[in-house]
Scaffold this active site. Structure first.
Site: not given
Ligand code: MRU
Length: 354
Positions: A51-52, A240
């Site tokens: 994720r991220g 995102d």
């Molecule tokens: O649902 P996730 O864990 O994928 O959400 C991730 C985030 O909101 C992060 O802050 C974003 O993707 C940036 S990761 C460098």
């Protein structure tokens, strides 16, 4: 004294598969998974094993490359037909992080340069490897700009995990802390636990512990009190998707922090690569917000916490208005308001580099 502890990473390409650190199991179980089939890639993204925003994009790129390498098509048109089906499938895994579509589009642009199936397979794998290694360089640059911006500060609050394991290495919002630690600059990071699936509590605290950064865990509801009582000097978050006016989608709870920063008059920074900007959306209202399964809210570790049959609203992201953002830290430098103008300038600069 400089720190020699190590910054964890989550993605390793292994010639015929992608090895990922299973982020569902952290911090108690360090488990690596081999992704070989297209469905492994899709499943690992949708279930948050990986994720991220940047890590999702890189994983999808490898998934597309590997499924293409496995293709039995012997002519380019049928190969491209399969490629497009697989691309659409991976694209549908998560809607908010634009890096997913950005990486898949980069793969598509690359494959169009090929004149044979074999050449297409080679190009696709090289492109995925390139996206992976470029991201590390980009994150390090974000970290350097962020470190410069935060140089006089010590107590910083963050949410979710915009760290090394959410990218190729270093992360975005956490990159200044990793680099600071390497260079002997000691930050004290306050990590919001990040309900419902605890990326802050499980991942950010673990990641920062691994690299020797001082970190304190708080529940999301403690943010206002902590900002006031613990002399928080700035908040830094990842992103995102960033609209062309600077409105930023990030993990649910982010906009609440920006509103608090405004009230307490402290800077609110967003750290993100240029690949997280989406110029096709002119405001945050047009960013798709993922809604996730109700069990993320009604259960903890499989144990039911809420009454059976309860109605649940579980948006995974929210949008922070550009008016609440002090600056956006990118690999190409730091953007300030007016964001419409500075984002246009960013793309003029980024396009001139290619
Ligand atoms: O649902 P996730 O864990 O994928 O959400 C991730 C985030 O909101 C992060 O802050 C974003 O993707 C940036 S990761 C460098």
């Amino acid at each position: 004294m400089t720190n020699t502890m190590s910054i964890p990473t989550s993605l390793q390409w292994k010639e015929d598969h992608l090895l990922i650190l299973n982020q569902q199991k952290l911090p108690h179980i360090i488990e690596y998974l081999e992704l070989r089939e297209l469905s492994d890639f899709y499943d690992s993204i949708i279930t948050l094993k990986v994720r991220g925003a940047p890590a999702i994009g890189i994983t999808a790129a490898y998934g597309l490359a590997l499924s293409s390498i496995q293709s039995d098509a012997d002519d380019l048109p049928s190969f491209m037909e399969e490629f497009n089906v697989n691309k659409t499938y991976l694209y549908s895994s998560r809607p908010t992080a634009v890096n997913l579509g950005w990486a898949l589009d980069a793969m598509e642009r690359a494959v169009h340069k090929s004149t044979s199936v074999n050449e297409a397979k080679t190009i696709l794998l090289h492109t995925a490897i390139e996206l992976h290694s470029e991201d590390e360089v980009v994150c390090k640059q974000i970290g350097e700009h962020g470190l410069q911006l935060l140089r006089d500060k010590r107590n910083i609050l963050t949410i979710c995990n915009a760290g090394s394991i959410a990218t190729s290495k270093y992360g975005t919002a956490l990159a200044p802390f990793h680099l600071g630690s390497e260079k002997g600059k000691n930050f004290h990071v306050y990590a919001c636990e990040t309900r419902p699936v605890l990326q802050g509590s499980r991942l950010t605290t673990w990641e920062l512990q691994q690299s020797g950064v001082e970190v304190t865990l708080i529940a999301d509801s403690m943010a206002a009190h902590t900002i006031k009582e613990k002399n928080i000097e700035a908040v830094i978050v990842g992103a995102d998707r960033i609209a062309s006016n600077g409105d930023t989608a990030n993990k649910i709870g982010t906009s609440m922090l920006a509103i608090l920063c405004n009230y307490y008059n402290i800077p609110f920074y967003v750290a993100a690569p240029t690949s997280t900007f989406d110029l096709s959306v002119d405001s945050g209202d047009r960013i798709p917000i993922e809604e996730r399964p109700p069990e993320e809210l009604t259960e903890i570790n499989g144990e039911r916490m809420a009454p059976e049959g309860i109605d649940v609203y579980n948006p995974a992201f929210d949008v922070t208005s550009h008016e609440l953002i002090t600056a956006i830290i990118t690999e190409n430098g730091v953007l300030y308001p007016d964001f419409k103008e500075s984002i246009t300038g960013l793309f003029t600069f980024a396009n001139s580099k290619h």
